[in-house]
Design a protein around this motif. Structure first.
Motif, PDB file in Angstrom:
ATOM      1  N   PRO B   3       0.842  -1.193   0.000  1.00  0.00           N
ATOM      2  CA  PRO B   3       0.000   0.000   0.000  1.00  0.00           C
ATOM      3  C   PRO B   3       0.882   1.250   0.000  1.00  0.00           C
ATOM      4  N   VAL B   4       0.380   2.326  -0.623  1.00  0.00           N
ATOM      5  CA  VAL B   4       1.146   3.572  -0.641  1.00  0.00           C
ATOM      6  C   VAL B   4       1.299   4.109   0.772  1.00  0.00           C
ATOM      7  N   LEU B   5       0.188   4.053   1.493  1.00  0.00           N
ATOM      8  CA  LEU B   5       0.183   4.647   2.822  1.00  0.00           C
ATOM      9  C   LEU B   5      -0.410   3.635   3.787  1.00  0.00           C
ATOM     10  N   GLU B   6       0.292   3.387   4.867  1.00  0.00           N
ATOM     11  CA  GLU B   6      -0.238   2.457   5.855  1.00  0.00           C
ATOM     12  C   GLU B   6      -0.004   2.995   7.252  1.00  0.00           C
ATOM     13  N   LEU B   7      -1.076   3.056   8.018  1.00  0.00           N
ATOM     14  CA  LEU B   7      -0.977   3.499   9.403  1.00  0.00           C
ATOM     15  C   LEU B   7      -1.302   2.320  10.295  1.00  0.00           C
ATOM     16  N   ARG B   8      -0.532   2.165  11.373  1.00  0.00           N
ATOM     17  CA  ARG B   8      -0.809   1.069  12.306  1.00  0.00           C
ATOM     18  C   ARG B   8      -0.753   1.595  13.719  1.00  0.00           C
ATOM     19  N   GLY B   9      -1.778   1.299  14.475  1.00  0.00           N
ATOM     20  CA  GLY B   9      -1.791   1.601  15.918  1.00  0.00           C
ATOM     21  C   GLY B   9      -1.598   3.065  16.245  1.00  0.00           C
ATOM     22  N   ILE B  10      -2.232   3.939  15.468  1.00  0.00           N
ATOM     23  CA  ILE B  10      -2.041   5.379  15.708  1.00  0.00           C
ATOM     24  C   ILE B  10      -2.848   5.821  16.940  1.00  0.00           C
ATOM     25  N   ASP B  11      -2.155   6.463  17.863  1.00  0.00           N
ATOM     26  CA  ASP B  11      -2.812   7.097  19.004  1.00  0.00           C
ATOM     27  C   ASP B  11      -2.579   8.588  18.914  1.00  0.00           C
ATOM     28  N   LYS B  12      -3.595   9.355  19.316  1.00  0.00           N
ATOM     29  CA  LYS B  12      -3.428  10.803  19.333  1.00  0.00           C
ATOM     30  C   LYS B  12      -4.308  11.398  20.409  1.00  0.00           C
ATOM     31  N   SER B  13      -3.687  12.182  21.298  1.00  0.00           N
ATOM     32  CA  SER B  13      -4.463  12.862  22.340  1.00  0.00           C
ATOM     33  C   SER B  13      -4.226  14.346  22.254  1.00  0.00           C
ATOM     34  N   PHE B  14      -5.259  15.093  22.621  1.00  0.00           N
ATOM     35  CA  PHE B  14      -5.090  16.519  22.850  1.00  0.00           C
ATOM     36  C   PHE B  14      -5.291  16.722  24.338  1.00  0.00           C
ATOM     37  N   GLY B  15      -4.212  16.909  25.075  1.00  0.00           N
ATOM     38  CA  GLY B  15      -4.320  17.004  26.524  1.00  0.00           C
ATOM     39  C   GLY B  15      -4.937  15.724  27.062  1.00  0.00           C
ATOM     40  N   LYS B  48      -5.314  15.148   9.549  1.00  0.00           N
ATOM     41  CA  LYS B  48      -4.297  16.139   9.892  1.00  0.00           C
ATOM     42  C   LYS B  48      -3.017  15.462  10.379  1.00  0.00           C
ATOM     43  N   CYS B  49      -3.141  14.295  10.998  1.00  0.00           N
ATOM     44  CA  CYS B  49      -1.944  13.547  11.380  1.00  0.00           C
ATOM     45  C   CYS B  49      -1.203  13.084  10.121  1.00  0.00           C
ATOM     46  N   VAL B  50      -1.972  12.595   9.151  1.00  0.00           N
ATOM     47  CA  VAL B  50      -1.352  12.136   7.902  1.00  0.00           C
ATOM     48  C   VAL B  50      -0.656  13.312   7.214  1.00  0.00           C
ATOM     49  N   GLY B  51      -1.309  14.487   7.246  1.00  0.00           N
ATOM     50  CA  GLY B  51      -0.770  15.649   6.545  1.00  0.00           C
ATOM     51  C   GLY B  51       0.317  16.385   7.302  1.00  0.00           C
ATOM     52  N   GLY B  52       0.649  15.907   8.500  1.00  0.00           N
ATOM     53  CA  GLY B  52       1.757  16.517   9.226  1.00  0.00           C
ATOM     54  C   GLY B  52       1.371  17.747  10.028  1.00  0.00           C
ATOM     55  N   ILE B  53       0.073  18.028  10.116  1.00  0.00           N
ATOM     56  CA  ILE B  53      -0.326  19.204  10.896  1.00  0.00           C
ATOM     57  C   ILE B  53      -0.298  18.882  12.386  1.00  0.00           C
ATOM     58  N   HIS B  54      -0.773  17.678  12.757  1.00  0.00           N
ATOM     59  CA  HIS B  54      -0.643  17.218  14.141  1.00  0.00           C
ATOM     60  C   HIS B  54       0.372  16.076  14.181  1.00  0.00           C
ATOM     61  N   PRO B  55       1.297  16.102  15.141  1.00  0.00           N
ATOM     62  CA  PRO B  55       2.200  14.950  15.283  1.00  0.00           C
ATOM     63  C   PRO B  55       1.437  13.780  15.934  1.00  0.00           C
ATOM     64  N   ILE B  56       1.758  12.545  15.553  1.00  0.00           N
ATOM     65  CA  ILE B  56       1.100  11.402  16.184  1.00  0.00           C
ATOM     66  C   ILE B  56       1.819  11.069  17.489  1.00  0.00           C
ATOM     67  N   ASP B  57       1.048  10.567  18.470  1.00  0.00           N
ATOM     68  CA  ASP B  57       1.652  10.233  19.769  1.00  0.00           C
ATOM     69  C   ASP B  57       2.418   8.920  19.685  1.00  0.00           C
ATOM     70  N   SER B  58       1.782   7.920  19.087  1.00  0.00           N
ATOM     71  CA  SER B  58       2.493   6.653  18.894  1.00  0.00           C
ATOM     72  C   SER B  58       1.858   5.921  17.722  1.00  0.00           C
ATOM     73  N   GLY B  59       2.535   4.907  17.263  1.00  0.00           N
ATOM     74  CA  GLY B  59       2.030   4.165  16.117  1.00  0.00           C
ATOM     75  C   GLY B  59       2.991   4.247  14.948  1.00  0.00           C
ATOM     76  N   GLU B  60       2.722   3.439  13.928  1.00  0.00           N
ATOM     77  CA  GLU B  60       3.606   3.378  12.772  1.00  0.00           C
ATOM     78  C   GLU B  60       2.975   4.096  11.592  1.00  0.00           C
ATOM     79  N   TYR B  61       3.800   4.845  10.880  1.00  0.00           N
ATOM     80  CA  TYR B  61       3.379   5.587   9.699  1.00  0.00           C
ATOM     81  C   TYR B  61       4.271   5.093   8.571  1.00  0.00           C
ATOM     82  N   LEU B  62       3.714   4.262   7.692  1.00  0.00           N
ATOM     83  CA  LEU B  62       4.519   3.698   6.599  1.00  0.00           C
ATOM     84  C   LEU B  62       4.118   4.354   5.288  1.00  0.00           C
ATOM     85  N   PHE B  63       5.123   4.830   4.547  1.00  0.00           N
ATOM     86  CA  PHE B  63       4.852   5.374   3.224  1.00  0.00           C
ATOM     87  C   PHE B  63       5.596   4.533   2.208  1.00  0.00           C
TER      88      PHE B  63
END
Lengths: 413, 254
Positions: B3-15, B48-63
């Motif tokens: 796959p071009v883009l694959e995300l695994r186990g992405i976590d994201k919190s705001f506070g 927005k995580c994919v686009g780099g506007i928000h950083p991801i807290d944990s997880g894998e970002y495969l391109f």
């Protein structure tokens, strides 16, 4: 979908260009039309009421009278393009003129040192104003209103209370008081028209070679012809003897301020239309958020617009000092700022940002100069002049607001 | 095919608020992946995580199979990921070419290379079979909603991008214009791009997408082939996070 489906853009011709222009005007994008119409009406009225309006001497006066305001208005266009305003441009020009005068008269510096120092002071003023607006986020209206008052005081400090400093440097005085020789005047016109024609033709040829829609030769011929005719007429009139006593002192030729204004016009038009910086200025004025997302540093664009504005105000101050042969607490004061804002807006620069050209300042500056000059000839005092100029500014702002409304209604905005 | 883009186990919190829980997403070239979910499900945050506007807290970002770290929109753009936001981010007072190249103008020395930009813009629009604009030198203010969307999409694909993410491209459009934009979305995928389409409109989703990824309260409820599910199953996934064997069991992916 209502839009026409076409494979290729239609080949532009004079008729299609005229039709496109008519469509834009009807859609609320009047451009320079109000200023040009205003100029024609005003000149006709004044010429009928006071025949002395249409003399070579008075024609030359118009240029020197309007030069300082026009130059300040050119700078204001950059700030207005971002939807901001600089109310301090008038007194900023006064401060810079005072710096020039002090360096010339009291420090005995050569003219170029004094002029560069004055422009540098303008640049510093612009950096400060721009930083306050962009970084602190204070509305430009408030920042420059405060600066308007502050600079008024600063001029008083610089010229030490009510006194005035006279400017005697010949080079500085030459800007507003001397003329090019008639031969040089014609030469300047030839270079200007020739250069304009060459640029237009080269661009059209380059574009048609790449199969892009280009202006037809006939349209270019009309434009170049119009420029040559108007410029030729102006140079011819300015080359007539204007002196009352030609045997004593001869007075003819194009005033020195004219080439200065033309050079500034060409340079700033190039910056706005042909460079990425200019493109980004329009983008920030049109949609700051879109510009930011496109990676444009919006704060830096704001600061540079204020820097250009205040630096141009300094140039305007130098021209004003040259015309008055002195600097006093009123240099750049009273109506200078209102005239400059009026000039930009009358010329077609929008107060809402995103729309405007440097040429607008020149056209609007001409309108303001004609009003001022014509009313003076009619023997009206400051009272009537203020009221009329205020009304014209209000009228221009209404045209701006109404055309914006109209554009919204026709889906052009 | 990777796959071009694959995300695994992405976590994201705001506070204290955790918006994304262990989200996985796979985006393939040549396919339209519809990203659906109710308001607040986390679609925008994920994009927005994919686009780099928000950083991801944990997880894998495969391109393209390789792990990458995307910290800014510019880095995302450098990889070939372009996001077309709902509000389009076009300047009304500039023309189509100027908008498409905004911030990335071609220059020769100091001077803008208008001719090359115009040619490239015309070629891109032609490759998307866009024929509805009269002139690419007309101001964006004079365009219809659908045409604006088209320009925004063309702007995104101009840069040889590999992944184009469209945030509700048809939300503000009429029937005819919606059809036109959806056709364009399909064409992008057929040209080999990976397209992510965020939409609330089930008709749109079923009209163009190859796969559907449904988010429910910050978790990926299911990622399924569009041909394997029905309208009502997708609606159930969106509203309750589960539908028959599909979806979350007790809030955890099955």
């Amino acid at each position: 979908m209502t839009a026409t489906i076409e494979q290729k853009p239609e080949a532009p011709s004079i008729t299609s260009n005229v039709r496109g222009y008519a469509e834009r005007v009807r859609g609320g994008d009047m451009g320079a039309l109000p200023a040009v119409l205003g100029l024609i009406v005003l000149c006709t009225v004044f010429a009928i009421m006071r025949p002395s309006f249409f003399t070579a001497g008075n024609f030359a006066n118009l240029f020197t009278q309007g030069a300082a305001v026009t130059v300040i208005a050119m700078g204001l266009v950059f700030v207005l393009l971002l939807g901001e305003i600089d109310l301090s441009a008038g007194f900023a020009s006064g401060v810079c003129a005072a710096v020039l005068a002090i360096l010339l008269a009291e420090q005995g510096q050569p003219w170029y040192v004094a002029a560069l120092a004055a422009i540098a002071v303008g640049t510093v003023i612009g950096v400060v104003l721009g930083t306050l607006v962009a970084k602190l986020g204070i509305p430009s209206f408030v920042v420059t209103l405060a600066a308007f008052l502050g600079f008024q005081g600063l001029v008083l400090v610089l010229v030490e209370g009510g006194t005035n400093i006279s400017v005697r440097d010949e080079t500085i005085l030459a800007i507003s008081n001397n003329n090019l020789s008639p031969v040089l005047s014609w030469g300047m016109l030839a270079i200007g028209v020739g250069g304009y024609a060459a640029i237009q033709l080269l661009r059209a040829r380059k574009r048609s070679r790449r199969n892009l829609a280009s202006d037809p030769i006939s349209l270019i011929a009309v434009r170049v012809g119009a420029l040559a005719a108007l410029g030729g007429l102006a140079v011819y009139v300015l080359n007539l003897e204007r002196s009352r006593n030609a045997a004593l002192v001869s007075l003819k030729g194009v005033p020195v301020v004219v080439p200065i204004i033309i050079v500034l016009l060409v340079v700033w038009t190039f910056v706005l239309r042909r460079t990425a910086f200019g493109r980004h200025l329009y983008a920030v004025g049109g949609n700051a958020e879109a510009a930011r997302r496109a990676g444009i540093n919006v704060d830096r664009m704001k600061i540079s617009a204020f820097v250009i504005c205040s630096s141009m105000a300094a140039v305007g101050g130098i021209i004003a000092a040259s015309r008055a042969s002195s600097v006093d607490p009123n240099t750049g004061g009273s109506n200078v700022l209102l005239y400059a804002v009026g000039a930009a807006v009358i010329g077609g620069t929008s107060l809402f940002g995103g729309k405007g050209r440097v040429l607008d300042a020149v056209l609007g500056g001409a309108v303001v100069a004609v009003i001022e000059n014509g009313m003076g000839l009619m023997g009206y005092g400051s009272d009537v002049k203020f009221i009329v100029t205020g009304s014209v500014l209000l009228l221009a702002a209404s045209v701006d607001a109404l055309s914006r409304k109209r554009a919204a209604a026709t889906g052009l905005r | 095919m990777t796959p071009v883009l694959e995300l695994r186990g992405i976590d994201k919190s705001f506070g204290p608020v955790q918006v994304l829980h262990d989200v996985a997403l796979t985006v393939r070239a040549g396919e339209v992946t519809a990203l659906v979910g109710d308001n607040g499900a986390g679609k925008s945050t994920l994009v927005k995580c994919v686009g780099g506007i928000h950083p991801i807290d944990s997880g894998e970002y495969l391109f393209e199979g390789k792990p990458v770290h995307v910290h800014s929109p510019r880095e995302a753009a450098a990889l070939g990921i372009e996001i077309v936001y709902q509000d389009l981010a076009l300047c009304d007072n500039l023309d189509i070419v100027q908008n498409m190249f905004l911030g990335r103008e071609n220059k020769r020395g100091l001077v803008l290379d208008e001719d090359t930009m115009e040619e490239m813009a015309a070629r891109t629009l032609a490759s998307l079979s866009v024929k509805t604009v009269k002139s690419i030198r007309q101001h964006v203010s004079s365009l219809s909603g659908g045409q604006r969307q088209t320009v925004a999409i063309a702007k995104a694909v101009l840069w040889n991008s590999k992944v184009v993410i469209l945030d509700e491209p048809t939300a503000a459009l009429g029937v005819a214009q919606t059809a036109q934009v959806l056709e364009l979305v399909r064409r992008l995928a057929d040209q080999g791009l990976a397209v992510v389409l965020i939409s609330h409109n089930m008709n749109d989703v079923f009209a163009v997408s190859d796969r559907i990824a449904a988010l429910y309260l910050g978790r990926m409820a299911a990622q399924v082939k569009t041909s394997d599910v029905t309208h009502s199953q997708v609606v159930e996934l969106i509203t309750s996070g589960r539908s028959g064997d599909l979806g979350l069991t007790n809030g955890v992916p099955a």
